[in-house]
Scaffold this motif. Structure first.
Motif, PDB file in Angstrom:
ATOM      1  N   VAL A 186     -22.545 -36.287  -0.471  1.00 45.07           N
ATOM      2  CA  VAL A 186     -23.341 -35.981  -1.662  1.00 45.07           C
ATOM      3  C   VAL A 186     -23.810 -37.277  -2.321  1.00 45.07           C
ATOM      4  CG1 VAL A 186     -23.349 -34.812  -3.901  1.00 45.07           C
ATOM      5  CG2 VAL A 186     -21.956 -33.898  -2.023  1.00 45.07           C
ATOM      6  N   ILE A 187     -25.049 -37.287  -2.767  1.00 44.34           N
ATOM      7  CA  ILE A 187     -25.615 -38.437  -3.475  1.00 44.34           C
ATOM      8  C   ILE A 187     -24.833 -38.691  -4.772  1.00 44.34           C
ATOM      9  CG2 ILE A 187     -27.248 -37.079  -4.851  1.00 44.34           C
ATOM     10  CD1 ILE A 187     -29.334 -39.229  -4.444  1.00 44.34           C
ATOM     11  N   PRO A 188     -24.743 -39.946  -5.250  1.00 46.32           N
ATOM     12  CA  PRO A 188     -24.074 -40.230  -6.536  1.00 46.32           C
ATOM     13  C   PRO A 188     -24.776 -39.529  -7.703  1.00 46.32           C
ATOM     14  CG  PRO A 188     -24.335 -42.249  -5.264  1.00 46.32           C
ATOM     15  CD  PRO A 188     -25.133 -41.190  -4.557  1.00 46.32           C
ATOM     16  N   ASP A 189     -24.001 -39.228  -8.730  1.00 48.08           N
ATOM     17  CA  ASP A 189     -24.498 -38.468  -9.878  1.00 48.08           C
ATOM     18  C   ASP A 189     -25.199 -39.389 -10.875  1.00 48.08           C
ATOM     19  OD1 ASP A 189     -24.819 -36.874 -12.213  1.00 48.08           O
ATOM     20  OD2 ASP A 189     -23.176 -35.581 -11.551  1.00 48.08           O
ATOM     21  N   ARG A 190     -26.521 -39.322 -10.901  1.00 45.56           N
ATOM     22  CA  ARG A 190     -27.295 -40.180 -11.816  1.00 45.56           C
ATOM     23  C   ARG A 190     -27.065 -39.805 -13.276  1.00 45.56           C
ATOM     24  NH1 ARG A 190     -32.752 -37.676 -12.810  1.00 45.56           N
ATOM     25  NH2 ARG A 190     -32.566 -35.582 -11.942  1.00 45.56           N
ATOM     26  N   ILE A 191     -26.749 -38.540 -13.546  1.00 46.91           N
ATOM     27  CA  ILE A 191     -26.516 -38.128 -14.933  1.00 46.91           C
ATOM     28  C   ILE A 191     -25.182 -38.680 -15.427  1.00 46.91           C
ATOM     29  CG2 ILE A 191     -26.332 -36.193 -16.521  1.00 46.91           C
ATOM     30  CD1 ILE A 191     -29.135 -36.631 -15.212  1.00 46.91           C
ATOM     31  N   GLU A 192     -24.167 -38.648 -14.578  1.00 47.66           N
ATOM     32  CA  GLU A 192     -22.889 -39.268 -14.955  1.00 47.66           C
ATOM     33  C   GLU A 192     -23.068 -40.765 -15.159  1.00 47.66           C
ATOM     34  OE1 GLU A 192     -18.257 -39.487 -13.441  1.00 47.66           O
ATOM     35  OE2 GLU A 192     -19.870 -39.790 -11.991  1.00 47.66           O
ATOM     36  N   ALA A 193     -23.785 -41.421 -14.249  1.00 43.00           N
ATOM     37  CA  ALA A 193     -24.014 -42.857 -14.387  1.00 43.00           C
ATOM     38  C   ALA A 193     -24.765 -43.169 -15.680  1.00 43.00           C
ATOM     39  CB  ALA A 193     -24.801 -43.380 -13.183  1.00 43.00           C
ATOM     40  N   GLY A 194     -25.797 -42.388 -15.973  1.00 44.10           N
ATOM     41  CA  GLY A 194     -26.553 -42.599 -17.200  1.00 44.10           C
ATOM     42  C   GLY A 194     -25.725 -42.360 -18.448  1.00 44.10           C
ATOM     43  N   THR A 195     -24.806 -41.400 -18.360  1.00 38.57           N
ATOM     44  CA  THR A 195     -23.918 -41.109 -19.490  1.00 38.57           C
ATOM     45  C   THR A 195     -23.017 -42.293 -19.791  1.00 38.57           C
ATOM     46  OG1 THR A 195     -23.938 -38.735 -19.025  1.00 38.57           O
ATOM     47  CG2 THR A 195     -22.071 -39.587 -20.290  1.00 38.57           C
ATOM     48  N   PHE A 196     -22.392 -42.865 -18.760  1.00 41.06           N
ATOM     49  CA  PHE A 196     -21.510 -44.015 -18.991  1.00 41.06           C
ATOM     50  C   PHE A 196     -22.299 -45.242 -19.426  1.00 41.06           C
ATOM     51  CE2 PHE A 196     -18.463 -41.693 -16.104  1.00 41.06           C
ATOM     52  CZ  PHE A 196     -17.535 -41.444 -17.104  1.00 41.06           C
ATOM     53  N   ALA A 197     -23.541 -45.365 -18.948  1.00 42.15           N
ATOM     54  CA  ALA A 197     -24.383 -46.467 -19.410  1.00 42.15           C
ATOM     55  C   ALA A 197     -24.626 -46.362 -20.915  1.00 42.15           C
ATOM     56  CB  ALA A 197     -25.711 -46.461 -18.652  1.00 42.15           C
ATOM     57  N   CYS A 198     -24.859 -45.143 -21.404  1.00 40.35           N
ATOM     58  CA  CYS A 198     -25.052 -44.935 -22.845  1.00 40.35           C
ATOM     59  C   CYS A 198     -23.762 -45.208 -23.617  1.00 40.35           C
ATOM     60  CB  CYS A 198     -25.546 -43.515 -23.110  1.00 40.35           C
ATOM     61  SG  CYS A 198     -27.253 -43.205 -22.588  1.00 40.35           S
ATOM     62  N   CYS A 199     -22.629 -44.867 -23.027  1.00 38.99           N
ATOM     63  CA  CYS A 199     -21.337 -45.153 -23.674  1.00 38.99           C
ATOM     64  C   CYS A 199     -21.175 -46.646 -23.917  1.00 38.99           C
ATOM     65  CB  CYS A 199     -20.180 -44.658 -22.802  1.00 38.99           C
ATOM     66  SG  CYS A 199     -19.968 -42.870 -22.711  1.00 38.99           S
ATOM     67  N   VAL A 200     -21.439 -47.456 -22.893  1.00 44.36           N
ATOM     68  CA  VAL A 200     -21.276 -48.912 -23.011  1.00 44.36           C
ATOM     69  C   VAL A 200     -22.306 -49.493 -23.965  1.00 44.36           C
ATOM     70  CG1 VAL A 200     -21.115 -51.073 -21.732  1.00 44.36           C
ATOM     71  CG2 VAL A 200     -20.435 -48.937 -20.623  1.00 44.36           C
ATOM     72  N   ALA A 201     -23.532 -48.974 -23.888  1.00 42.06           N
ATOM     73  CA  ALA A 201     -24.572 -49.445 -24.806  1.00 42.06           C
ATOM     74  C   ALA A 201     -24.174 -49.204 -26.250  1.00 42.06           C
ATOM     75  CB  ALA A 201     -25.891 -48.748 -24.497  1.00 42.06           C
ATOM     76  N   ALA A 202     -23.468 -48.092 -26.505  1.00 39.88           N
ATOM     77  CA  ALA A 202     -23.058 -47.752 -27.869  1.00 39.88           C
ATOM     78  C   ALA A 202     -21.891 -48.620 -28.340  1.00 39.88           C
ATOM     79  CB  ALA A 202     -22.681 -46.273 -27.948  1.00 39.88           C
ATOM     80  N   THR A 203     -20.889 -48.795 -27.498  1.00 40.01           N
ATOM     81  CA  THR A 203     -19.660 -49.476 -27.925  1.00 40.01           C
ATOM     82  C   THR A 203     -19.752 -50.988 -27.849  1.00 40.01           C
ATOM     83  OG1 THR A 203     -18.708 -49.476 -25.691  1.00 40.01           O
ATOM     84  CG2 THR A 203     -18.261 -47.553 -27.082  1.00 40.01           C
ATOM     85  N   GLY A 204     -20.627 -51.488 -26.979  1.00 39.19           N
ATOM     86  CA  GLY A 204     -20.613 -52.898 -26.641  1.00 39.19           C
ATOM     87  C   GLY A 204     -19.610 -53.157 -25.533  1.00 39.19           C
ATOM     88  N   GLY A 205     -19.715 -54.338 -24.914  1.00 35.12           N
ATOM     89  CA  GLY A 205     -18.847 -54.701 -23.806  1.00 35.12           C
ATOM     90  C   GLY A 205     -19.650 -54.872 -22.530  1.00 35.12           C
ATOM     91  N   GLU A 206     -18.944 -54.853 -21.412  1.00 32.60           N
ATOM     92  CA  GLU A 206     -19.599 -55.041 -20.106  1.00 32.60           C
ATOM     93  C   GLU A 206     -18.909 -54.177 -19.066  1.00 32.60           C
ATOM     94  OE1 GLU A 206     -20.039 -58.607 -16.842  1.00 32.60           O
ATOM     95  OE2 GLU A 206     -20.511 -59.105 -18.941  1.00 32.60           O
ATOM     96  N   VAL A 207     -19.658 -53.277 -18.461  1.00 36.65           N
ATOM     97  CA  VAL A 207     -19.110 -52.361 -17.461  1.00 36.65           C
ATOM     98  C   VAL A 207     -20.031 -52.328 -16.250  1.00 36.65           C
ATOM     99  CG1 VAL A 207     -18.598 -49.939 -16.927  1.00 36.65           C
ATOM    100  CG2 VAL A 207     -17.850 -50.914 -19.105  1.00 36.65           C
ATOM    101  N   VAL A 208     -19.415 -52.360 -15.066  1.00 41.24           N
ATOM    102  CA  VAL A 208     -20.161 -52.219 -13.822  1.00 41.24           C
ATOM    103  C   VAL A 208     -19.963 -50.793 -13.310  1.00 41.24           C
ATOM    104  CG1 VAL A 208     -20.460 -53.011 -11.448  1.00 41.24           C
ATOM    105  CG2 VAL A 208     -19.914 -54.663 -13.253  1.00 41.24           C
ATOM    106  N   LEU A 209     -21.056 -50.064 -13.161  1.00 41.45           N
ATOM    107  CA  LEU A 209     -21.039 -48.711 -12.604  1.00 41.45           C
ATOM    108  C   LEU A 209     -21.230 -48.843 -11.098  1.00 41.45           C
ATOM    109  CD1 LEU A 209     -23.450 -47.082 -15.215  1.00 41.45           C
ATOM    110  CD2 LEU A 209     -20.957 -47.195 -15.314  1.00 41.45           C
ATOM    111  N   THR A 210     -20.253 -48.398 -10.316  1.00 46.45           N
ATOM    112  CA  THR A 210     -20.290 -48.582  -8.872  1.00 46.45           C
ATOM    113  C   THR A 210     -20.616 -47.288  -8.148  1.00 46.45           C
ATOM    114  OG1 THR A 210     -17.902 -48.178  -8.647  1.00 46.45           O
ATOM    115  CG2 THR A 210     -18.593 -50.449  -9.034  1.00 46.45           C
ATOM    116  N   ASP A 211     -21.082 -47.417  -6.903  1.00 41.60           N
ATOM    117  CA  ASP A 211     -21.474 -46.275  -6.067  1.00 41.60           C
ATOM    118  C   ASP A 211     -22.577 -45.466  -6.743  1.00 41.60           C
ATOM    119  OD1 ASP A 211     -19.526 -46.611  -3.869  1.00 41.60           O
ATOM    120  OD2 ASP A 211     -18.068 -46.234  -5.447  1.00 41.60           O
TER     121      ASP A 211
END
Length: 424
Positions: A231-256
């Motif tokens: 199954v292809i990776p979930d772009r909605i989950e990835a986008g959700t975590f991207a918004c989480c980091v954008a809101a809180t600040g910090g640095e996160v690498v979303l893999t796969d």
């Protein structure tokens, strides 16, 4: 009933593995009905929805082996024992309706309950049914059930959708692969999940061209084989975590991940002042929490436009932006149900029809809120991560439908988030 408790204020730092795409996985489960041979689907997300789909498939006669936590589902249905999908197994989730096409294509008839809460015309299934009628099926709606028959088999047809519909495009494609002759789907949806489903069907022996464009051409075949498919990776989950980091600040690498499937969101994040770096299979999100988020206007559109399934999450981010942002929801009606709950946390949001005006505030305050649907619920998580004090989110079964190990993935990156089992 479980609740999620969040104490806001922590930055997020670390790595987050992205699970398989829910919106693709559910249709691939339905596609397994199209072959009498064993199938293996890997990167299968462990969700309430995917587990629920298994219950329906087993009802139809499929043997499913899916050890918990393995991400590897084995299916086999040499004979379909039942062509009836009852109300109790369809009412909870719209995606279960997608067994209709494969049953009709393979067996020549099927009786499937209308999806729960579905009025024909609102998130319409009428487009699905018109496509099947064009392929020669006789359709009767009676007692809340769709009774479909094509006893001499489905025939290739020219189907022009009056507007772009992801569900109708997927469902018509699932049926047409076993139809006699050529089927052309015009004004088809172009979402990455449709390409994923087409790629799986092609690997099974289907003849499909044009997936990912507005015209899909399918040459029917007499049978499909079993395969091993990821199954292809979930772009909605990835986008959700991207918004989480954008809101809180910090640095996160979303893999796969597949960054190209998230172009509209990543562009919006860059406009908001968020650092975005992409590689072949990763996205790095970085933000200094002392630098304010810039307000960005959002218009949801079919792919490759801004996804409606990320509208609520981006609104959660915009509640703390410097300035005013305007959201226009062009895909679904009544998709601002998260706005009143965000207001309980101190957000300044005004909704008028399909438009929401969000005036950023300097600080959200923790409160008790309630999830209203899958995507709305996670916007409350994003807001809770930056709110002062504790946010308590009820009805989190909505979250469990679409996010795998959400609390674990966030807490591993520094969030103070926990599930409270059986909370009143």
């Amino acid at each position: 009933m479980d609740k999620i408790a969040i104490t806001g204020g922590n930055e997020l730092n670390g790595n987050i593995h992205i699970s398989g795409a829910k919106n693709s996985a559910l249709k691939l489960q339905a596609a397994a009905l199209l072959t009498s041979e064993p199938m293996v689907i890997t990167n299968m997300p462990e969700l309430a929805d995917t587990r629920f789909m298994v219950q329906l498939l087993e009802q139809l006669g499929m043997t499913v082996y899916w050890p918990k936590g393995s991400g590897r589902m084995q299916t086999h249905i040499p004979e379909i024992r039942s062509t009836i999908a009852p109300y109790d197994l369809v009412r909870k989730m719209r995606a279960t309706f997608n067994v209709l096409g494969p049953l009709l294509a393979r067996e020549g008839h099927a009786t499937v309950s209308l999806p729960g809460g579905c009025a024909i015309g609102a998130r319409p299934v009428d487009l699905h049914l018109k496509a099947f009628e064009a392929m020669g099926a006789d359709i009767v709606i009676e007692g809340g059930y769709v009774k479909a028959a094509a006893l001499r088999g489905l025939k290739g047809a020219h189907v022009v959708f009056p507007f772009v519909s992801v569900g109708a495009t997927e469902h018509a494609m699932l049926a047409a692969v076993l139809a006699d002759g050529e089927t052309v789907l015009e004004n088809a949806a172009r979402e990455p999940e449709i390409v994923d489903i087409a790629n799986c069907l092609i690997a099974m022996g289907a003849r499909i061209e044009g997936a990912g464009t507005s015209t899909i051409t399918i040459q029917g075949v007499t049978s499909l084989k079993g395969i091993n498919y990821k199954v292809i990776p979930d772009r909605i989950e990835a986008g959700t975590f991207a918004c989480c980091v954008a809101a809180t600040g910090g640095e996160v690498v979303l893999t796969d991940v597949v960054p190209s499937t998230l172009g509209a969101l990543l562009n919006a994040l860059r406009q908001a002042g968020v650092g975005v770096e992409t590689g072949e299979d990763y996205i790095k999100i970085k933000r200094d929490k002392n630098v304010p988020i810039k307000a960005v206007d959002i218009d949801t559109q079919p792919h490759p436009g801004f996804p409606t399934d990320l509208q609520a999450q981006f609104m959660g981010l915009m509640t703390i932006a410097d300035g005013t942002s305007i959201f226009r929801e062009n895909i679904f009606e009544n998709r601002f149900m998260h706005a009143p709950e965000l207001r309980r946390l101190g957000a300044d949001i005004t909704v008028r029809g399909n438009e929401a005006v969000v005036r950023g505030v300097k600080q959200l305050k923790g409160a008790q809120v309630m999830a209203t649907d899958l995507r709305a619920s996670v916007s409350l998580v994003i807001a809770g991560l930056v709110a002062e004090g504790e946010t308590l989110i009820g009805r989190v079964y909505h979250l469990d439908r679409g996010f795998e190990n959400l609390e674990e993935k966030l807490s591993n990156c520094g969030a103070k988030i926990a599930r409270i089992s059986g909370a009143e």
